[in-house]
Design a protein around this motif. Structure first.
Motif, PDB file in Angstrom:
ATOM      1  N   ASP A  70      91.893  87.277 102.200  1.00 49.53           N
ATOM      2  CA  ASP A  70      92.006  88.702 102.504  1.00 49.53           C
ATOM      3  C   ASP A  70      92.670  88.914 103.860  1.00 49.53           C
ATOM      4  O   ASP A  70      92.516  88.108 104.783  1.00 49.53           O
ATOM      5  CB  ASP A  70      90.611  89.338 102.517  1.00 49.53           C
ATOM      6  N   ILE A  71      93.422  89.991 103.964  1.00 50.89           N
ATOM      7  CA  ILE A  71      94.034  90.379 105.241  1.00 50.89           C
ATOM      8  C   ILE A  71      94.034  91.893 105.313  1.00 50.89           C
ATOM      9  O   ILE A  71      94.311  92.577 104.318  1.00 50.89           O
ATOM     10  CB  ILE A  71      95.472  89.804 105.376  1.00 50.89           C
ATOM     11  N   ARG A  72      93.707  92.451 106.477  1.00 53.61           N
ATOM     12  CA  ARG A  72      93.630  93.895 106.649  1.00 53.61           C
ATOM     13  C   ARG A  72      94.365  94.304 107.910  1.00 53.61           C
ATOM     14  O   ARG A  72      94.704  93.490 108.753  1.00 53.61           O
ATOM     15  CB  ARG A  72      92.161  94.338 106.748  1.00 53.61           C
ATOM     16  N   ARG A  90      99.004  92.889 110.584  1.00 48.08           N
ATOM     17  CA  ARG A  90      99.063  91.837 109.548  1.00 48.08           C
ATOM     18  C   ARG A  90     100.158  90.814 109.846  1.00 48.08           C
ATOM     19  O   ARG A  90      99.976  89.615 109.605  1.00 48.08           O
ATOM     20  CB  ARG A  90      99.253  92.467 108.171  1.00 48.08           C
ATOM     21  N   ALA A 144     102.214  85.888 103.530  1.00 46.77           N
ATOM     22  CA  ALA A 144     101.416  87.099 103.285  1.00 46.77           C
ATOM     23  C   ALA A 144     102.283  88.086 102.511  1.00 46.77           C
ATOM     24  O   ALA A 144     103.517  88.101 102.656  1.00 46.77           O
ATOM     25  CB  ALA A 144     100.941  87.719 104.593  1.00 46.77           C
ATOM     26  N   LYS A 154      98.686  88.563 112.440  1.00 47.58           N
ATOM     27  CA  LYS A 154      97.700  87.658 111.847  1.00 47.58           C
ATOM     28  C   LYS A 154      98.389  86.507 111.115  1.00 47.58           C
ATOM     29  O   LYS A 154      97.935  85.357 111.179  1.00 47.58           O
ATOM     30  CB  LYS A 154      96.780  88.424 110.886  1.00 47.58           C
ATOM     31  N   LEU A 155      99.474  86.800 110.417  1.00 49.43           N
ATOM     32  CA  LEU A 155     100.228  85.755 109.731  1.00 49.43           C
ATOM     33  C   LEU A 155     100.812  84.775 110.739  1.00 49.43           C
ATOM     34  O   LEU A 155     100.726  83.550 110.563  1.00 49.43           O
ATOM     35  CB  LEU A 155     101.350  86.382 108.887  1.00 49.43           C
ATOM     36  N   TRP A 206      98.291  80.074 107.408  1.00 40.88           N
ATOM     37  CA  TRP A 206      98.680  80.479 106.063  1.00 40.88           C
ATOM     38  C   TRP A 206     100.164  80.196 105.832  1.00 40.88           C
ATOM     39  O   TRP A 206     100.955  80.175 106.770  1.00 40.88           O
ATOM     40  CB  TRP A 206      98.442  81.973 105.855  1.00 40.88           C
ATOM     41  N   ALA A 223      98.035  85.324 101.966  1.00 43.13           N
ATOM     42  CA  ALA A 223      97.154  86.407 102.406  1.00 43.13           C
ATOM     43  C   ALA A 223      97.560  87.750 101.807  1.00 43.13           C
ATOM     44  O   ALA A 223      98.735  88.111 101.808  1.00 43.13           O
ATOM     45  CB  ALA A 223      97.164  86.501 103.932  1.00 43.13           C
ATOM     46  N   THR A 224      96.577  88.463 101.294  1.00 44.30           N
ATOM     47  CA  THR A 224      96.777  89.835 100.837  1.00 44.30           C
ATOM     48  C   THR A 224      95.419  90.483 100.657  1.00 44.30           C
ATOM     49  O   THR A 224      94.470  89.843 100.202  1.00 44.30           O
ATOM     50  CB  THR A 224      97.559  89.918  99.512  1.00 44.30           C
ATOM     51  N   SER A 272      98.128  82.410 112.125  1.00 43.00           N
ATOM     52  CA  SER A 272      97.317  81.671 111.154  1.00 43.00           C
ATOM     53  C   SER A 272      97.999  80.383 110.702  1.00 43.00           C
ATOM     54  O   SER A 272      99.138  80.095 111.088  1.00 43.00           O
ATOM     55  CB  SER A 272      97.071  82.541 109.923  1.00 43.00           C
TER      56      SER A 272
END
Length: 314
Positions: free
Chosen positions: A141-143, A149, A161, A152-153, A158, A120-121, A156
């Motif tokens: 995408d990550i915001r 962030r 990140a 979110k990581l 994923w 993620a980025t 997730s």
């Protein structure tokens, strides 16, 4: 009458850290200051990638307006967020001593890079360089601010990140290879192979050009080595006309009496790469970034930039 310098800043944790750093330095020089936090569009709109929002200086515009309207006297920014062309009447007064310019991969588990991974980025530059190195991986995408962030990581599926190492260090979240915040525990690996965003790791102070008191006060915080290196990097960016909308990396480093510069431009999918590495005497650093960018443009860069703009503006 002694003037109180009103310091405009975004109200994220990292932006406040940066503003408080400038506040402390100015007060150590005998100045009186106060912080004026302001929310930017970039902080409020978290459901779109930055390049889709089509606003130059999305994290700086609100503070520019506040300064022009006389609500704040100076503003403190992460320099990589600042457009290469400042608004009329606003000038750069200081670049503080630079922190790490590295990107860092943050993970919760050990990654086998040979296998398919999702990274993620929100940065086109990071996405393109990652896909160039790992074409079998997927980038998403990550915001949000650093804490958002990291959360979110954590929540997730994923594998990792990418963050700016300087931001994690400034918040006290990075300690060697360990990454730890109040709600996140993981590991970090510096991506020394990835060229950073122009001016990544640098903090800049801007003020109104006609405010002699504030320009003189803040100019005392300037680090000349950081100023030279970021000037070259941002001149490279400005000449390529990248802004936030192209995968452009740049890094300048002073070694002895010379400056070593590395720059790159990638296609959005990371398959095409144009790069340059050159040195120049410090005394000749003016226009050096522009010359390096023109070399890229004259060797396939003009066509690649046109292709990138066409894809983004679809």
């Amino acid at each position: 009458m002694k003037k109180t310098i009103r310091i405009g800043t975004r109200d994220s944790e990292l932006a406040l850290w940066q503003a408080n750093t400038v506040k402390s330095k100015l007060e150590n020089l005998g100045y009186t200051t106060e912080l004026v936090p302001v929310k930017s569009t970039g902080d409020l709109v978290l459901d779109k990638p930055l390049y889709e929002m089509g606003i130059t200086g999305i994290f700086t515009k609100t503070l520019d307006v506040a300064m022009i309207k006389g609500k704040v006297d100076i503003a403190v920014h992460s320099m990589k967020d600042v457009p290469t062309q400042l608004p009329y009447g606003i000038v750069q007064t200081a670049v503080l001593e630079r922190a790490s310019s590295d990107d860092i991969l943050v993970t919760t588990t050990k990654i086998d890079f040979e296998k398919p991974c999702t990274i993620a980025t929100g940065s086109l530059r990071r996405q393109a360089q990652w896909l160039n190195r790992y074409p079998h991986h997927k980038v998403v995408d990550i915001r949000g601010n650093v804490n958002t962030r990291l959360q979110k990581l954590k929540d997730s599926d994923w594998q990792g990140a990418i963050f700016a190492k300087a931001g994690l260090e400034r918040l006290g979240f990075a300690n060697g290879d360990a990454i730890k915040s109040p709600s996140f525990t993981g590991a970090g690996e510096a991506l020394h192979w990835m060229l950073p965003a122009p001016a990544q790791g640098a903090m800049v102070v801007v003020a109104l050009e006609n405010d002699k008191f504030c320009t003189e006060a803040t100019s005392k915080l300037n680090d000349i080595r950081a100023q030279i290196c970021t000037h070259i990097e941002r001149e490279f960016l400005r000449t390529l006309e990248g802004g936030c909308t192209a995968p452009i990396g740049a890094f300048a480093e002073i070694i002895g009496d010379e400056v070593l510069f590395k720059g790159c431009l990638f296609s959005l999918n990371g398959k095409n790469k144009l790069e340059i590495e050159k040195t120049v005497k410090i005394t000749n650093y003016q226009e050096f970034g522009k010359k390096c960018a023109l070399h890229i443009l004259n060797n396939g860069g003009t066509e690649l930039m046109a292709q990138i703009k066409k894809q983004i503006n679809k």
